[in-house]
Design an enzyme around this catalytic site. Structure first.
Site, PDB file in Angstrom:
ATOM      1  N   GLU A 126       0.797  -1.224   0.000  1.00  0.00           N
ATOM      2  CA  GLU A 126       0.000   0.000   0.000  1.00  0.00           C
ATOM      3  C   GLU A 126       0.830   1.275   0.000  1.00  0.00           C
ATOM      4  OE1 GLU A 126      -1.820  -0.793   4.288  1.00  0.00           O
ATOM      5  OE2 GLU A 126      -1.694   1.360   3.945  1.00  0.00           O
ATOM      6  N   SER A 180      -8.006   4.778   8.057  1.00  0.00           N
ATOM      7  CA  SER A 180      -8.558   4.258   9.318  1.00  0.00           C
ATOM      8  C   SER A 180      -7.516   4.534  10.398  1.00  0.00           C
ATOM      9  CB  SER A 180      -8.792   2.748   9.233  1.00  0.00           C
ATOM     10  OG  SER A 180      -9.586   2.425   8.120  1.00  0.00           O
ATOM     11  N   SER A 183      -0.207   6.375   8.608  1.00  0.00           N
ATOM     12  CA  SER A 183       1.194   6.046   8.354  1.00  0.00           C
ATOM     13  C   SER A 183       1.898   7.332   7.960  1.00  0.00           C
ATOM     14  CB  SER A 183       1.324   5.040   7.200  1.00  0.00           C
ATOM     15  OG  SER A 183       1.106   3.725   7.642  1.00  0.00           O
ATOM     16  N   ARG A 215       9.011   4.211   6.141  1.00  0.00           N
ATOM     17  CA  ARG A 215       7.859   4.461   7.002  1.00  0.00           C
ATOM     18  C   ARG A 215       8.437   4.897   8.348  1.00  0.00           C
ATOM     19  NH1 ARG A 215       4.493   2.166  10.902  1.00  0.00           N
ATOM     20  NH2 ARG A 215       2.266   2.619  10.645  1.00  0.00           N
TER      21      ARG A 215
END
Lengths: 363, 434
Positions: A131, A185, A188, A200
């Site tokens: 993703e 939701s 990141s 990340r």
């Protein structure tokens, strides 16, 4: 060239984001060759703006006259709740999607979670993609092709001034390094150094899902739109305990102004205060709390990664001008003007765009 | 000279009996800074205190002059931290009062001492944490017990009234107060009880208090502790930790809100950041979500609940781990994320909501703390503040989270006197003005 239809899919924790490329340069010959179910898919998607009871095509986001892989057409942006995934897979089966021999590129957690369902129920093999890879690819692509001639990227000038606050285009031509904050939701936070190099940095579980979940519990609302609408009409300053409630004014020593929140929902431990506020105030306080927490964490990351531009994306910001302006203001205020908050028009769709790009240009 | 790890002002000067007798009855403060608005009382009190054992034991007159003069501030000795939710009060009860001193003692001072030490509850909301009492402490040459008392900030007016009724202002003592309320209630103290507060910064006091209490130890035991095997319910053990070489240290104060400090030495620290999602958020949200009224109730419910049905976990989204970025399936992806769904809302109980609120707030603090520790390059974190009072759930969660997400690089430490360090720091300022 990959066979039509061309889809990119991002199956998130709350929403499924689907991008669909509608070819507008189909020759008469090609049309004759076209199999029935492919034609019906094309017509179904492009002649409706709503699908079933929960699917929605964001027409205002449509990219017109796009050239993708030598074909000319429109890019459509569709979303539906992840909890309606079974219905979607059923439809894939009913429309004999598997006979089209197309690869279905999917990203998001659901690409992993629903992979068995796609296979078993609709005989479809998903090409699973990460993703965050897709997110970055999607952002860079959409920004480069522009939004029907306009800038995809924008910022707010004078975010706190209701009269003077203006949305202004921003040129993301030299994007690196960039902090990318994806508020779905959950959240990141990525530090992007080049198109192939990112990490990340961190994340937080207090995201859009938290805002909606808490609002449903606290106010009895049922949808994101309802929750936002209530928040727009509420006041959070009676719900939150501010610095001035504790200090009687500013906490000067550490530069905390009296209006800053010292303790979110801190006044709600007191019965009289609970009785004096309304649901709209609770919705507002929830929005402000979640937004400011994200802003605060983002600021720390920006400081530590030594990056001064932050792009906020994700569907928490969809139709959520309140949070966008709050983020714009907070970034500017607390960094004393060092940090710039940027936003993108296609908010939560970048993952699905990235998935589509992977279909057309496999790495 | 260090007494119980704490040095009094004025020591190191040779104090001859003659010298003491010749001193005028009032003297200006020896230390540089004049405290705001309390000149007379403070000037009388300051000037240093000589260690008790230097006093001539056979001169009652000298003793009387000494105590009247600037050797140590007059009793009672209080330190006060007026926070957003709670007022923390430390009171030093002298146990070495001579018969003569007792005779000299004014009535209201005696009554204050008796009131505080013979009760464990005051009014309907004041509580003395007896289990935290520091016994046989030597402070500024006096021996006694240090008591820890708390009451809700919203009962401040009642407290000020009581000070007025007990004619506290006639005792000429300085009331050292820290926390936001020292600023907010300053006018009320002045107007309602004719008391001048010596206002001190809450973070200065916090650090002073932490270093002091750790140095004097907790009735012979360690003040500081950590958890071994925090994730194993069977093997999890509370173990003492020696904070002898504390610097650098990350200090996380979890009160109504949260402040995170990087402490490099006893005089050098910075406030790295803070978050408004603190203990007040936990309690406020719990009251709204469950109908509970107190912190104790909220914690009790949380202990009996399950947060995993309320929260959307990584496995709920991925069907398992999100391996690429090392996120295990049991990690929370979206706090309260399942509550947007009606059927799930109907399947959870109040206890689950209380638990989810606790877990959400605690983990958010842990996450922010970890980022600070990483960026400040500090591997030890001390968590304090009354959010952690009787809150083993959060304490263990923090211990576990620090350890897990840092792959064992970070150590979470805790202190027994949790939320009282600010008030201790204020007391120390009374006895040894900086």
């Amino acid at each position: 060239m990959s066979a039509f239809p061309w889809f990119g899919m991002d199956i998130g924790g709350t929403l499924v984001k689907l991008v669909y490329f509608e070819p507008k340069d189909i020759t008469a010959e090609e049309e004759q060759e076209e199999v029935e179910n492919l034609k019906s898919i094309r017509k179904y998607l492009t002649s409706n703006v709503a699908y079933g009871s929960t699917g929605i095509r964001d027409v205002h986001l449509e990219l017109k006259d796009l050239t993708l892989c030598g074909r000319k057409g429109n890019l459509h942006f569709i979303r539906f709740p992840t909890q309606d995934m079974s219905a979607f897979i059923q439809m894939g089966r009913d429309k004999h999607f598997s006979s089209l021999h197309t690869t279905l590129c999917a990203t998001g957690g659901g690409a992993y979670k629903f992979e068995p369902d796609f296979r078993e129920m609709a005989d479809l093999q998903l090409l699973k993609l990460d993703e965050l890879d897709c997110l970055i690819k999607g952002v860079l692509y959409i920004d480069s092709v522009k939004f029907n001639g306009h800038s995809e990227c924008y910022y707010f000038e004078n975010p706190t001034d209701p009269v003077q606050c203006q949305k202004k285009p921003y040129n993301l031509e030299n994007p690196y390094p960039l902090l990318l904050v994806n508020i779905g939701s959950g959240v990141s936070i990525l530090a992007v150094y080049s198109k192939d190099n990112y990490k990340r940095v961190t994340g937080t579980s207090l995201g859009g899902g938290t805002f909606l979940g808490l609002c449903c519990l606290l106010t009895g609302c049922s949808t994101f739109e309802e929750a936002l609408e209530m928040a727009t009409r509420g006041e959070s300053t009676t719900v939150d305990k501010l610095v001035r409630d504790i200090y009687g004014g500013d906490y000067e020593r550490f530069g905390l102004p009296g209006w800053a929140v010292a303790s979110s929902f801190g006044n709600m431990m007191c019965k009289e205060k609970r009785e004096s506020i309304c649901k709209e105030d609770l919705a507002r306080a929830t929005l402000v709390t979640i937004t400011n927490n994200i802003g605060s964490i983002t600021r720390m990351c920006a400081l530590n990664e030594n990056i001064d531009r932050v792009v906020f994306v994700g569907n928490f910001l969809r139709i959520n001008t309140l949070s966008m302006k709050l983020l714009a203001y907070a970034m500017d205020y607390w960094s004393k003007g060092q940090l710039k908050a940027l936003f993108l028009e296609h908010e939560g769709y970048f993952g699905s765009v990235g998935a589509l790009l992977e279909l057309l240009n496999p790495t």
